[in-house]
Design an enzyme around this catalytic site. Structure first.
Site, mmCIF file in Angstrom:
data_model
loop_
_atom_site.group_PDB
_atom_site.id
_atom_site.type_symbol
_atom_site.label_atom_id
_atom_site.label_comp_id
_atom_site.label_asym_id
_atom_site.label_seq_id
_atom_site.Cartn_x
_atom_site.Cartn_y
_atom_site.Cartn_z
ATOM 1 N N ASP A 240 -4.516 7.664 -11.309
ATOM 2 C CA ASP A 240 -5.360 7.931 -12.483
ATOM 3 C C ASP A 240 -5.526 6.629 -13.262
ATOM 4 O OD1 ASP A 240 -6.373 8.664 -14.993
ATOM 5 O OD2 ASP A 240 -5.245 10.547 -15.037
ATOM 6 N N ASP B 217 -8.297 6.941 -5.994
ATOM 7 C CA ASP B 217 -9.146 7.815 -6.828
ATOM 8 C C ASP B 217 -8.206 8.776 -7.547
ATOM 9 O OD1 ASP B 217 -11.284 9.831 -7.676
ATOM 10 O OD2 ASP B 217 -12.512 8.413 -6.555
ATOM 11 N N TYR C 179 -22.747 7.457 -23.238
ATOM 12 C CA TYR C 179 -22.350 6.794 -21.988
ATOM 13 C C TYR C 179 -22.603 5.282 -22.075
ATOM 14 C CZ TYR C 179 -22.943 5.205 -17.143
ATOM 15 O OH TYR C 179 -22.882 4.491 -15.976
ATOM 16 N N LEU D 104 -20.448 5.212 -5.336
ATOM 17 C CA LEU D 104 -20.397 3.773 -5.071
ATOM 18 C C LEU D 104 -19.191 3.419 -4.206
ATOM 19 C CD1 LEU D 104 -21.598 2.048 -8.371
ATOM 20 C CD2 LEU D 104 -22.882 3.142 -6.557
ATOM 21 N N SER E 39 -29.891 1.364 -10.627
ATOM 22 C CA SER E 39 -29.887 2.718 -10.065
ATOM 23 C C SER E 39 -29.458 2.613 -8.608
ATOM 24 C CB SER E 39 -31.286 3.328 -10.147
ATOM 25 O OG SER E 39 -31.820 3.162 -11.448
ATOM 26 N N GLY F 127 -14.954 6.239 -13.114
ATOM 27 C CA GLY F 127 -15.515 6.463 -14.440
ATOM 28 C C GLY F 127 -16.354 7.715 -14.445
ATOM 29 N N HIS G 5 -27.300 0.948 -19.033
ATOM 30 C CA HIS G 5 -27.388 1.741 -20.265
ATOM 31 C C HIS G 5 -26.612 1.110 -21.426
ATOM 32 C CE1 HIS G 5 -29.740 4.975 -18.529
ATOM 33 N NE2 HIS G 5 -29.035 4.776 -17.426
ATOM 34 N N ALA H 131 -7.761 11.957 -7.151
ATOM 35 C CA ALA H 131 -7.049 12.805 -6.194
ATOM 36 C C ALA H 131 -6.937 12.084 -4.858
ATOM 37 C CB ALA H 131 -7.813 14.121 -6.006
HETATM 38 N N1 LIG Z 1 -24.498 5.171 -9.348
HETATM 39 C C1 LIG Z 1 -25.190 4.384 -10.166
HETATM 40 O O1 LIG Z 1 -26.407 4.182 -10.002
HETATM 41 C C2 LIG Z 1 -24.517 3.706 -11.329
HETATM 42 C C3 LIG Z 1 -25.314 2.991 -12.234
HETATM 43 C C4 LIG Z 1 -24.697 2.321 -13.285
HETATM 44 C C5 LIG Z 1 -23.319 2.354 -13.389
HETATM 45 N N2 LIG Z 1 -22.558 3.070 -12.508
HETATM 46 C C6 LIG Z 1 -21.103 3.086 -12.697
HETATM 47 O O2 LIG Z 1 -20.458 2.882 -11.446
HETATM 48 C C7 LIG Z 1 -19.244 3.623 -11.399
HETATM 49 C C8 LIG Z 1 -19.240 4.524 -10.170
HETATM 50 O O3 LIG Z 1 -20.362 5.384 -10.245
HETATM 51 P P1 LIG Z 1 -20.589 6.517 -9.158
HETATM 52 O O4 LIG Z 1 -22.056 6.778 -9.137
HETATM 53 O O5 LIG Z 1 -19.889 6.161 -7.903
HETATM 54 O O6 LIG Z 1 -19.856 7.752 -9.862
HETATM 55 P P2 LIG Z 1 -19.080 8.969 -9.162
HETATM 56 O O7 LIG Z 1 -18.925 10.030 -10.188
HETATM 57 O O8 LIG Z 1 -19.723 9.328 -7.865
HETATM 58 O O9 LIG Z 1 -17.643 8.341 -8.844
HETATM 59 C C9 LIG Z 1 -16.699 8.088 -9.852
HETATM 60 C C10 LIG Z 1 -15.325 8.301 -9.266
HETATM 61 O O10 LIG Z 1 -14.371 8.052 -10.309
HETATM 62 C C11 LIG Z 1 -13.303 8.973 -10.133
HETATM 63 N N3 LIG Z 1 -12.568 9.149 -11.385
HETATM 64 C C12 LIG Z 1 -12.988 9.788 -12.509
HETATM 65 N N4 LIG Z 1 -12.010 9.780 -13.436
HETATM 66 C C13 LIG Z 1 -10.956 9.129 -12.882
HETATM 67 C C14 LIG Z 1 -9.661 8.804 -13.337
HETATM 68 N N5 LIG Z 1 -9.226 9.165 -14.557
HETATM 69 N N6 LIG Z 1 -8.836 8.103 -12.515
HETATM 70 C C15 LIG Z 1 -9.251 7.750 -11.264
HETATM 71 N N7 LIG Z 1 -10.466 8.039 -10.771
HETATM 72 C C16 LIG Z 1 -11.309 8.727 -11.569
HETATM 73 C C17 LIG Z 1 -13.983 10.270 -9.685
HETATM 74 O O11 LIG Z 1 -13.053 11.132 -9.047
HETATM 75 C C18 LIG Z 1 -15.084 9.751 -8.777
HETATM 76 O O12 LIG Z 1 -14.666 9.734 -7.426
HETATM 77 C C19 LIG Z 1 -19.159 4.391 -12.710
HETATM 78 O O13 LIG Z 1 -18.340 3.665 -13.596
HETATM 79 C C20 LIG Z 1 -20.585 4.415 -13.198
HETATM 80 O O14 LIG Z 1 -20.660 4.522 -14.600
HETATM 81 C C21 LIG Z 1 -23.123 3.753 -11.476
#
Ligand SMILES: NC(=O)c1ccc[n+]([C@@H]2O[C@H](COP(=O)([O-])OP(=O)(O)OC[C@H]3O[C@@H](n4cnc5c(N)ncnc54)[C@H](O)[C@@H]3O)[C@@H](O)[C@H]2O)c1
Length: 260
Positions: free
Chosen positions: A43, A32, A129, A14, A157, A65, A105, A34
């Site tokens: 973090d 992020d 989750y 996202l 989604s 997340g 969810h 890293a």
């Molecule tokens: N993609 C979807 O369809 C969807 C649907 C519902 C909710 N979400 C929520 O949207 C958010 C982003 O989803 P996404 O699909 O981009 O996930 P993703 O896993 O692609 O990206 C999450 C990012 O969070 C970073 N991260 C993890 N732990 C961290 C920490 N402790 N400190 C800093 N950064 C950290 C990761 O490095 C990663 O780049 C999430 O919270 C997810 O639950 C996504």
């Protein structure tokens, strides 16, 4: 000078979508876990780091997340403690508004009835989750009552295109995701708002009302991809918000499964 918005999780799916279409009128500060090109390391579970990252920001878009069903302690640490830490840092730094990435969810076990599902069904998680995302909603309400403006997005989604029959209803296109973030940053909010994150899908069944009040005007429709979706992906879980039930072992240590 345009106001600063701190974005967490900038390297994720996202975050990358938002990077491609940043919110107009805002200067993003990308972070992020890293560091990478254009992205600073912070973090979200580290209060000192987040307090520093929030300095001078007008808003935060918290995307960092674990987006899957995963180990319980990891989910609690990153999704719950991380969100609380971001909210606390924003509160301490006088940030005006925080946008939280929630999930369908959080109410994944809610059944489909007739007509649109209401704006704010009570928490009804379908997974570990989903539980953490229900906690994210509650954290948002708590900090809204402490003075922040908080918009929590119950995201459907979000991906390039829908790849199951369920997603023909729940898809959020990358462009609409950006529109949603823009509305969540600029729209009128009285304390807390809870908004479904979904495109203008013909088969949408989640209420568009809270999004409309915020000024969210989705333009994409999953139906334009329907011909390429395998009808074999249909199942009884499509009548629940969160879709098919996760396997029973999904939340056991060492197991992960993708959810969206
Ligand atoms: N993609 C979807 O369809 C969807 C649907 C519902 C909710 N979400 C929520 O949207 C958010 C982003 O989803 P996404 O699909 O981009 O996930 P993703 O896993 O692609 O990206 C999450 C990012 O969070 C970073 N991260 C993890 N732990 C961290 C920490 N402790 N400190 C800093 N950064 C950290 C990761 O490095 C990663 O780049 C999430 O919270 C997810 O639950 C996504």
């Amino acid at each position: 000078m345009t106001p600063i918005v701190l974005v967490t999780g900038a390297a994720g799916r996202l975050g990358t979508y938002l990077h491609d279409r940043p919110p107009p009128g805002w200067t993003p500060r990308w972070t992020d876990l890293a560091a990478a090109e254009g992205i600073a390391a912070a973090d979200v579970t580290d209060l000192e780091a987040m307090t520093g990252a929030c300095r001078g920001a007008t808003a935060v878009v918290h995307l960092a997340g674990i987006p899957t069903d995963a180990d319980w302690p990891d989910l609690l640490h990153v999704n719950v403690t991380g969100t609380r830490t971001v909210l606390e840092a924003a509160h301490r730094q006088g940030v005006r508004r925080v946008v939280l990435a929630g999930s369908n969810h959080a109410v994944g076990f809610s059944p489909r009835g007739s007509g649109d599902l209401v704006e704010d069904p009570a928490p009804r998680p379908d997974s570990a989750y989903g539980f953490t995302k229900a906690a994210v909603e509650a954290l948002g309400r708590w900090y809204a009552d402490r003075g922040l403006e908080v918009v929590t997005l119950r995201i459907g989604s979000c991906r390039d295109r829908p790849n199951s029959t369920r997603m023909l209803g729940t898809w959020l296109s990358p462009a609409d995701f950006s529109r949603l973030i823009g509305a969540a940053l600029d729209g009128p909010v009285d304390g807390a708002a809870l908004v479904w994150g979904v495109s203008a899908n013909t088969r949408r069944w989640w209420s568009p009302d809270a999004g409309a009040r915020l000024g969210y005007r989705p333009r994409d429709d999953a139906e334009s991809h329907a011909a390429s979706v395998d009808p074999g992906t249909a199942g009884p879980g499509d009548d629940r918000v969160g879709g098919r039930l996760p396997p029973a072992q999904a939340s056991q240590p060492g197991r992960t499964r993708p959810v969206s």
